[in-house]
Write a protein that holds these residues in place. Structure first.
Motif, PDB file in Angstrom:
ATOM      1  N   SER A  38      87.260   8.218  40.300  1.00 35.17           N
ATOM      2  CA  SER A  38      86.071   8.298  41.141  1.00 35.17           C
ATOM      3  C   SER A  38      86.157   7.226  42.212  1.00 35.17           C
ATOM      4  CB  SER A  38      84.804   8.096  40.299  1.00 35.17           C
ATOM      5  OG  SER A  38      83.658   8.004  41.121  1.00 35.17           O
ATOM      6  N   ARG A 175      80.893   9.489  34.133  1.00 36.91           N
ATOM      7  CA  ARG A 175      81.984  10.369  33.733  1.00 36.91           C
ATOM      8  C   ARG A 175      81.803  10.906  32.320  1.00 36.91           C
ATOM      9  NH1 ARG A 175      85.364  12.300  37.512  1.00 36.91           N
ATOM     10  NH2 ARG A 175      86.722  12.709  35.735  1.00 36.91           N
ATOM     11  N   GLU A 180      78.240  13.834  38.681  1.00 38.62           N
ATOM     12  CA  GLU A 180      78.866  13.406  39.938  1.00 38.62           C
ATOM     13  C   GLU A 180      77.794  13.236  41.009  1.00 38.62           C
ATOM     14  OE1 GLU A 180      82.033  12.819  39.948  1.00 38.62           O
ATOM     15  OE2 GLU A 180      83.050  14.159  38.557  1.00 38.62           O
ATOM     16  N   SER A 184      81.176   9.849  44.258  1.00 32.82           N
ATOM     17  CA  SER A 184      82.386  10.298  43.568  1.00 32.82           C
ATOM     18  C   SER A 184      83.530  10.517  44.553  1.00 32.82           C
ATOM     19  CB  SER A 184      82.131  11.610  42.830  1.00 32.82           C
ATOM     20  OG  SER A 184      81.089  11.510  41.921  1.00 32.82           O
TER      21      SER A 184
END
Length: 526
Positions: A38, A175, A180, A184
């Motif tokens: 990410s 995660r 998200e 991200s």
């Protein structure tokens, strides 16, 4: 000369200048076995992600070429009382979108980093509150005296309050839950490089920040970060010149890279220790054929696993000598390391069988072991070797090996019974490991990565005292006592400290940090 001709010549000159600039741009092509999962700097406390993201985002305190503490978004800091640190913030700094950096961004980032979903709670867990004195001065109030606070801040990265609010990214990417947001895939830091294009698990492109507040010592204008999971393909890409630098070099290929006339190998000790953890909390393991009880709650079982592992065999055959078997949860470079406690329990399969029988498992038992295959050096192969070792003492390991993209969310949810993890003390101090990895899970990031929930009240009490103790001898004596308690409990199964192996073209100068960090601002391509 008429106006049209002048204009044409002027445009031609501009075009030639632009072409010249493009032609002279310096690109660094990096290859790695995995990707940053990410772009969110608070979403995953994993060294590769931290290393990549800290070229874009910055902390208050960083480390220099020599890995010693250095000012970053804070220009100075001092203790004004045992529980108060005053930080003076750097003026004239802008985020990549042009928004000025102020104290409000630090306070926002603190609240974000300690919130649900954050993987960085251990970096801010000692803080009670942050008080804004003015736009560029803050007081950080700790829960108790905490003399190593600046060292802890080196991975607490600052995000733009305005950008996060505008882009609905006020909470970290989680995660574990598959959550998200804009952070991200996009980034807006203050660092020397900007994110230009993101292709997760394939390729990510970064460009130099022309408005960077500090000095960029290297000459790189563009970095292309390539994910090349296959070891042979990654090495071939370096040898053929498709990439300029890579890490890690598979241990079996170090000699081959050294032998290439246009390449070099950068080697050094790493602060990371690879270890195995066991679920010691649940009354019944999630993934085992033992029902109604948890074998790992029995110290004899934990010790049996420890003594069944042929760590010298793993060093010799799997790691090709590029590891240092260890008895502690941090290596010798870390403050608090105890040389007199550096003695592993002996490899002894017969002793393991006897311990298992005493614990009520004369025929062993079955358990699932979770491992990554693209995070640590030869991680999957290490786990296969451990499984083979366990089979010799009657323990049947069901091995689940997978990419870190699915591995970390799983184990961070504690959806595991037996797992591999690696840990680097970012503070180069024992407390970071004692607090995050070995303490009983609790509030403020305590035991956030103690995924098997090992717990000893005396150990926790010592960890709290170590955090506040300023007398070095007293502090080190308490660290020594804590290490001994953990060893006696067989709280985790330490395996080895890794060795860093990077490869690069001979015309590429890199600074190799012992935490495996690669800062592109130091890279020079000749």
């Amino acid at each position: 000369m008429n106006f049209k001709k002048k204009a044409a010549l002027s445009l031609m000159g501009t075009a030639l200048t632009a072409t010249s600039l493009v032609a002279s741009a310096v690109t660094l092509r990096v290859g790695n076995q995995g990707d940053a999962l990410s772009m969110d700097p608070h979403s995953l406390n994993e060294s590769l992600q931290i290393s990549v993201n800290e070229n874009v985002y910055e902390p208050l305190v960083t480390r220099g070429r020599d890995y010693k503490l250095a000012p970053s978004l804070a220009t100075s800091w001092k203790q004004t009382s045992p529980t108060v640190w005053r930080f003076e913030l750097r003026k004239g700094v802008q985020f990549h979108d042009g928004t000025p950096f102020t104290a409000d961004d630090v306070i926002f980032s603190y609240e974000r980093a300690k919130s649900d979903g954050s993987d960085m709670k251990t970096y801010v867990g000692q803080i009670k509150e942050i008080k804004k004195l003015n736009d560029h001065s803050i007081d950080i109030v700790t829960i108790a005296p905490f003399p190593i606070l600046p060292e802890l801040f080196t991975h607490f990265n600052i995000m733009s309050k305005k950008w996060c609010e505008t882009n609905q990214a006020t909470k970290p990417v989680d995660r574990r839950k598959g959550i998200e947001n804009a952070a991200s895939f996009r980034a807006n830091g203050t660092g020397p490089f900007r994110l230009r294009e993101r292709q997760p698990n394939v390729r990510t492109t970064y460009v130099r920040n022309g408005n960077y507040w500090g000095k960029i010592e290297g000459n790189v204008d563009e970095v292309i970060f390539n994910v090349i999971g296959n070891d042979a393909t990654r090495v071939a890409a370096l040898i053929s010149g498709e990439i300029d630098a890579m890490e890690p070099i598979p241990v079996q290929d170090v000699g081959r890279v050294k032998a290439a006339s246009n390449l070099k190998v950068l080697q050094g000790p790493e602060l990371r220790v690879i270890f195995l953890g066991m679920d010691q909390k649940r009354d019944e393991l999630l993934f085992s054929n033992v029902k109604g009880k948890n074998p790992f709650k029995d110290k004899r079982v934990r010790q049996a696993f420890y003594q069944a592992i042929d760590i010298e065999g793993i060093k010799r055959t799997v790691m090709r000598g590029a590891s240092m078997p260890i008895a502690q949860m941090f290596p010798a470079q870390v403050n608090g390391y105890a040389p007199d406690l550096e003695k592993r329990l002996p490899y002894d399969p017969e002793a393991s069988k006897k311990l298992l029988a005493e614990a009520g498992y004369p025929n062993g038992f079955e358990v699932t072991m979770n491992c990554p295959n693209d995070r640590y050096v030869n991680d999957g192969a290490i786990c296969q070797a451990v499984a083979a070792n366990m089979a010799r003492v009657g323990v049947k390991i069901k091995l689940e090996v997978e990419t870190k993209g699915t591995y970390f969310p799983k184990i961070l949810r504690r959806d595991t019974s037996f797992y591999m993890l690696g840990w680097t003390s970012s503070t180069v101090d024992a407390h970071n490991v004692l607090y995050a990895i070995m303490s009983t899970p609790g509030d403020g990031g305590r035991g956030q990565f103690n995924l098997g929930a090992y717990s000893n009240p005396k150990f926790d009490e010592l960890t709290d005292k170590i955090a506040s103790e300023t007398d070095i001898k007293k502090r080190n004596d308490m660290i020594h006592e804590a290490i001994k308690i953990h060893q006696d409990d067989v709280g985790h199964l330490p395996l080895h400290a890794q060795t860093l192996n990077w490869g690069a073209k001979k015309n590429v100068d890199l600074v190799q940090w012992p935490d495996n960090g690669m800062m592109w601002r130091y890279v020079t391509v000749k």
